[in-house]
Design a protein around this motif. Structure first.
Motif, PDB file in Angstrom:
ATOM      1  N   ASP A  12      46.852   5.820  18.877  1.00 17.55           N
ATOM      2  CA  ASP A  12      48.050   6.669  18.796  1.00 17.55           C
ATOM      3  C   ASP A  12      47.635   8.103  19.091  1.00 17.55           C
ATOM      4  O   ASP A  12      46.459   8.385  19.326  1.00 17.55           O
ATOM      5  CB  ASP A  12      48.693   6.555  17.407  1.00 17.55           C
ATOM      6  CG  ASP A  12      47.778   7.042  16.294  1.00 17.55           C
ATOM      7  OD1 ASP A  12      46.956   7.947  16.539  1.00 17.55           O
ATOM      8  OD2 ASP A  12      47.866   6.527  15.173  1.00 17.55           O
ATOM      9  N   ASP A  13      48.591   9.016  19.037  1.00 15.68           N
ATOM     10  CA  ASP A  13      48.296  10.412  19.401  1.00 15.68           C
ATOM     11  C   ASP A  13      47.194  11.015  18.536  1.00 15.68           C
ATOM     12  O   ASP A  13      46.350  11.759  19.027  1.00 15.68           O
ATOM     13  CB  ASP A  13      49.566  11.271  19.268  1.00 15.68           C
ATOM     14  CG  ASP A  13      50.474  11.097  20.466  1.00 15.68           C
ATOM     15  OD1 ASP A  13      50.789   9.937  20.807  1.00 15.68           O
ATOM     16  OD2 ASP A  13      50.862  12.119  21.064  1.00 15.68           O
ATOM     17  N   GLN A  14      47.234  10.727  17.229  1.00 14.22           N
ATOM     18  CA  GLN A  14      46.249  11.329  16.332  1.00 14.22           C
ATOM     19  C   GLN A  14      44.853  10.752  16.583  1.00 14.22           C
ATOM     20  O   GLN A  14      43.882  11.483  16.763  1.00 14.22           O
ATOM     21  CB  GLN A  14      46.626  11.080  14.864  1.00 14.22           C
ATOM     22  CG  GLN A  14      47.863  11.804  14.374  1.00 14.22           C
ATOM     23  CD  GLN A  14      49.118  10.939  14.438  1.00 14.22           C
ATOM     24  OE1 GLN A  14      49.364  10.274  15.442  1.00 14.22           O
ATOM     25  NE2 GLN A  14      49.914  10.945  13.379  1.00 14.22           N
ATOM     26  N   ILE A  15      44.761   9.436  16.573  1.00 13.52           N
ATOM     27  CA  ILE A  15      43.444   8.798  16.668  1.00 13.52           C
ATOM     28  C   ILE A  15      42.789   9.066  18.023  1.00 13.52           C
ATOM     29  O   ILE A  15      41.572   9.198  18.112  1.00 13.52           O
ATOM     30  CB  ILE A  15      43.564   7.291  16.361  1.00 13.52           C
ATOM     31  CG1 ILE A  15      43.893   7.120  14.871  1.00 13.52           C
ATOM     32  CG2 ILE A  15      42.280   6.529  16.710  1.00 13.52           C
ATOM     33  CD1 ILE A  15      44.128   5.700  14.434  1.00 13.52           C
TER      34      ILE A  15
END
Ligand SMILES: Cc1cc2nc3c(=O)[nH]c(=O)nc-3n(C[C@H](O)[C@H](O)[C@H](O)COP(=O)(O)OP(=O)(O)OC[C@H]3O[C@@H](n4cnc5c(N)ncnc54)[C@H](O)[C@@H]3O)c2cc1C
Ligand code: FES
Ligand code: FES
Lengths: 626, 306
Positions: free
Chosen positions: B105-108
């Motif tokens: 995802d965007d964070q990881i």
């Protein structure tokens, strides 16, 4: 063990502190700095509740060793809207995007990041950018609505007045869009859930859980664990002062396993220590000798003659049987033109509320054992706990902390007993926060069910008789099984006039994870069978599925299967509304017309894609904003 | 939970090798931590104590990125997100942005590194098929007898099995190198239980180069992940298409070539069907992005595999 030195700018303020080398950024923020707006929903990168900015980049703080924060600028949800809620926070409030609120600080952070990257992101791109954040309550639509609303305010397409509360006509609230009173506390991250609460001198609790589905506890030696530095108390079933047993109906579950374990994940012992790491290390020092017993993992195995028995009081492994009888089914089937019989199965389902179980207990100055936890049933818990602790009821206090999602899964008193005993024993506040894995392994699930449904109908679609036999896997303890079976029996045949009905629901003990309450409380499994069955019967009779329901619908004046006269009944109105809203094309279930195609029809979603950011329409404004 | 006695953050290779030598047998390298931290939890490795964790993300050589003289060099500690937002890298590695968008995802993506993805060597590692398609190599370094040793291994010689690599315990992965392939059309197809945060049940990377007519394959590269212990290039399919005229019949025949890669224990039939669909879709998407002539790519075909 050299501590780390962390110098960082956190929410605009310089912080210089030491930290343990193994700490994650989330531990440092929550435990050391008490910035509890950052939540731990899973600890494994899967849910997004722990999202924070590190040097302006959104990351998951549960996956980040705190050492990486050295020299960094860190912004948590507490940095947003310090004096006044941010545009996004206001939009979440306005759009009704928060329910239990546990996912919301992380959602607000992810949305903030998304709109910083692209204040013109379309709905699809917003969904992609929020892909790392899970919400179990809202179904996401209102969250995405909120982000779209905020986007348009941020990029100037609409005025900020759109964020204000709508006027309700002459003080009427029904039919009006009313903002939730508790939303500001949730969008800001200020609301304290049980796992966010601390008390001075607090101990941390960890629980030893059974690795066996069914085993006799031959011996349980806590001496080495109890002797460890930093360990204040270790308890087992021997430390339960009163009548040991809880459950929503039968009190068949001990606070900790007594004599034997009945499922994998059952509590066996609990440790209270100065910190979580010490408590976990102490668990490893508890010596339990088990003698594995034959176990049953399905209702069929449990009902077989001579099957292993879980509870002495129920030698047939039946937790509860609820029968309902109306008319004479033999006559009803004889009058039928068509008889259809099918078997329907449903599986266990985890509630997966974003807030794992947590509780904080202490004994107050007046000797009142006080427990704060997201219990969905505090009054009943208080009564049970008083018996378990052998205390008068006025010496037991249950405070319901904000529930970060319950859905029925927090009705069971599966850990409050251990907390109370530890608080009494140590005379210190004690706190237990479940890990996600522990929550999944040890708490109730939706009952897996197997329903044999036989229905007789006349050619014009009228139901003449139903024989309904539902057998549910209740798992190792009773919990809410009795109520779930009752509700399934009362509601399972649906809101239909059935002159001859034979309904039986059974909850069965097995060595699986206990089943309990879950939204709709048994009606869902039964309705799944009934409604699927009606579609099959409609197909066999060549009748429109809406029509077969209309023909049989209970109307005002009808009596339910348990003889309750209905003064009002809204099924017909509901059917009409659904047919209209779905653009239903008339015809039996098998017919395919212009609108009723399998794929690619109007209103159908496209197949699963990602990459609107790469493929996004060229020329779209994509300026970066601060 | 993962505990350690010491967490070291060297800022140079020398420091890192010194720390590794000092704590030999007691250390573990950590980059983004997105594989190691979830691994040390209940249900997997449980509580793990590693005496010394050595974080390699602050060693500058490991975060450098360079496209020059037809080659790409990406430091092993490069976060996956850079394959999406670094224009130079995205142009030189046309299927990497597509892979990145499907990655976690965007964070990881800001935390997870490409080196960690390769070193972890999961059969479902999304970074592996695109890099195999790029014929990437992995640069490993060690310090032996005071001398810095470097070796470049082709990726398919580096990953040896599920969770197994050729990395020696005194080595650090420094960088990934491959040919720059600007002008290729790239695709990455992935399916799991949902869009974000999902382990690939099947994934496929595609790279296609057209000849001047834009109606003929000049080069085709396909690699498959998620279905066998080590992701694989589909060399037979590639050979069958390389140099051929683009037409739907040939694509169909390519996708129907018997592929005995599907070794997963679960859902084999499903995976086989997906592989067939992905070869078609991966090729179609890569062809379209490579600028294939509009009338060789029939809209019906595109719609069928969209
Ligand atoms: C929620 C979630 C979703 C995920 N989704 C995906 C996905 O969609 N696709 C996918 O492929 N993966 C996914 N992953 C897995 C993981 O994020 C990736 O494999 C990531 O690339 C690992 O990199 P890291 O830097 O975090 O590795 P780390 O956890 O830091 O390290 C992994 C291993 O590599 C070794 N290592 C790291 N760097 C080096 C180096 N330079 N030299 C030598 N050894 C090294 C470490 O010692 C360790 O053994 C996901 C993980 C999570 C938690
Ligand atoms: S993603 Fe970090 S707690 Fe769930
Ligand atoms: S509001 Fe999202 S999890 Fe409850």
């Amino acid at each position: 063990m050299p501590d780390l030195r962390i110098d960082a700018i956190i929410n605009g303020r310089k912080v210089s502190r030491t930290a343990k080398p193994w700490q994650r950024l989330i531990d440092f923020l929550r435990e050391d700095l008490h910035l509890t707006g950052t939540k731990e929903g899973c600890g494994a990168g899967e849910c997004g509740t722990c999202s924070v900015f590190v040097d302006g980049v959104l990351v998951k703080s549960c996956l980040m060793p705190v050492a990486k924060a050295q020299g960094a600028r860190i912004d948590t949800v507490e940095s947003l809207g310090r004096n006044e809620l941010s545009v996004l926070q206001k939009a979440f409030h306005k759009a009704g995007a928060s329910q239990c609120g546990y996912c919301i600080p992380g959602m607000v952070m992810a949305a903030t990041s998304a709109l910083r990257a692209n204040p013109f992101a379309d709905r699809e791109e917003i969904k992609e950018r929020l892909g790392g954040n899970v919400c179990r309550c809202t179904g996401y639509q209102k969250i995405v609505d909120a982000v779209e609303l905020a986007r348009d305010v941020v990029n100037g397409r609409i005025s900020a007045t759109a964020l204000e509360e709508e006027e309700t006509a002459d003080g009427r609230f029904i039919g009006a869009n009313v903002r939730r009173l508790d939303a500001p506390s949730k969008v800001s991250g200020a609301l304290k859930y049980a796992g966010d609460m601390v008390m001075a001198n607090m101990l941390h609790v960890q629980v030893l859980r059974s690795p066996h589905a069914h085993a006799r506890i031959v011996s349980l030696d806590i001496s080495e664990a109890a002797a460890m530095d930093g360990v204040e108390a270790v308890i087992t079933s021997e430390d339960v002062p009163g009548v040991d047993g809880f459950g929503v109906f039968v009190h068949d579950q001990p606070v900790m396993a007594r004599g034997k374990v009945r499922y994998v994940g059952e509590a066996v012992a609990a440790v209270a220590a100065e910190d979580v790491v010490t408590a976990r290390r102490a668990l490893a020092k508890i010596k339990v000798v088990y003698e594995p017993l034959p176990a049953v993992f399905s209702v069929e195995e449990a009902l077989r003659p001579g099957a292993p028995v879980l509870h002495d009081y129920a030698p047939d492994n039946v937790t509860k049987h609820i029968p309902v009888r109306v008319g004479d089914v033999a006559r009803g089937f004889a009058e039928s033109d068509l008889i259809v019989e099918q078997v329907y199965e449903t599986q266990a389902v985890e509630h997966a509320y974003l807030e794992p179980e947590a509780g904080l207990a202490h004994v107050d100055a007046d000797g009142v054992v006080t427990i704060q936890s997201p219990s969905q049933n505090i009054t009943h818990h208080r009564h049970m706990l008083a018996r378990i602790l052998a205390l008068p009821i006025n010496k037991v206090r249950m405070i319901m902390s904000p529930v970060g999602g319950g859905f029925g899964g927090k009705e069971d008193m599966i850990y409050q007993g251990m907390l109370a005993i530890l608080a009494i024993k140590t005379r210190r506040p004690v706190r237990l926060v479940f890990t996600r894995e522990e929550s999944i392994a040890s708490t109730a699930k939706r009952h897996p069910s197997k329903t044999t449904l036989k229905m007789g109908l006349t050619l014009d679609g009228r139901i003449r008789a139903v024989e309904f036999n539902m057998v549910c896997d209740g798992g190792a303890y009773g919990l809410s099984t009795e109520g779930v079976m009752r509700k399934a029996a009362i509601l399972g045949a649906g809101p239909y006039n059935i002159p001859n009905l034979k309904m039986d629901t059974y909850g069965i003990y097995t060595n699986n994870t206990p089943s309990g309450a879950f939204r709709s409380f048994g009606a869902l499994q039964a309705q799944f069978a009934t409604e699927s069955h009606l579609d099959i019967c409609a197909e066999r009779l060549g009748i429109d599925p809406f029509e077969i329901r209309r023909i049989n619908a209970m109307r005002p004046g009808s009596k339910t299967h348990t003889k309750q006269p209905l003064k009002s009944a809204s099924l017909l109105a509901a059917l009409k509304a659904v047919a209209q809203a779905s653009g239903w094309e008339k015809g039996p279930p098998t017919s395919r017309g212009e609108a009723r195609r399998d794929l690619g029809g109007p209103g159908n979603r496209p197949s699963c894609t990602l990459g609107s950011r790469i493929d996004g329409a060229p020329g779209q404004a994509r300026d970066e904003v601060a | 939970m993962l505990t350690c006695d010491e967490y070291l953050t060297p800022t140079s290779l020398d420091e890192a090798f010194a720390a590794m030598a000092a704590h030999r047998g007691r250390h573990r390298l950590i980059a983004g931590g997105t594989d190691i931290l979830p691994w040390a939890r209940e249900g997997r490795a449980g509580d793990v104590d590693v005496p010394v964790l050595i974080d390699i993300t602050r060693i500058s050589e490991l975060t450098e990125r360079k496209v020059a003289a037809g080659r790409v060099r990406v430091g092993a500690a490069t976060p996956i997100q850079r394959f999406l937002d670094d224009k130079a890298i995205a142009t030189a590695m046309p299927c990497m942005p597509r892979c990145a968008i499907w990655f976690a995802d965007d964070q990881i993506r800001e935390q997870a590194t490409i080196g960690g993805n390769l070193a972890n060597a999961s059969p479902a590692a999304d970074g592996v098929p695109p890099l195999l398609a790029h014929a990437a190599g992995v640069e490993l370094a060690s310090k032996r007898d005071g001398r810095l040793m470097r070796r470049l291994l082709p990726l398919n010689k580096f990953i040896l099995g599920s969770g197994k690599t050729a990395l020696a315990d005194d080595e650090i992965m420094i960088a990934i190198e491959c040919d720059a392939l600007p002008g290729y059309g790239g695709s990455f197809e992935k399916v799991g239980h949902r869009r974000s945060l999902v382990i690939s049940v099947v994934c496929l990377a595609g790279l296609v180069k057209l000849d001047a007519s834009r109606r003929r394959f000049e080069d085709v590269r396909l690699a498959l992940g998620g279905v066998c212990p080590v992701p694989q290039r589909l060399t037979e399919v590639e050979n069958f298409l390389r140099g051929a005229a683009i037409d739907s019949g040939r694509l169909e025949r390519a996708a129907a070539m018997p592929l005995d890669f599907v070794q997963s224990r679960t859902r084999r039939e499903y995976r086989r069907e997906v592989v067939h669909g992905f070869v078609m879709r991966g090729l179609i998407n890569a062809l379209r992005r490579a600028g294939a002539d509009a009338d060789v790519l029939k809209p019906e075909l595109e719609a069928a595999y969209a």
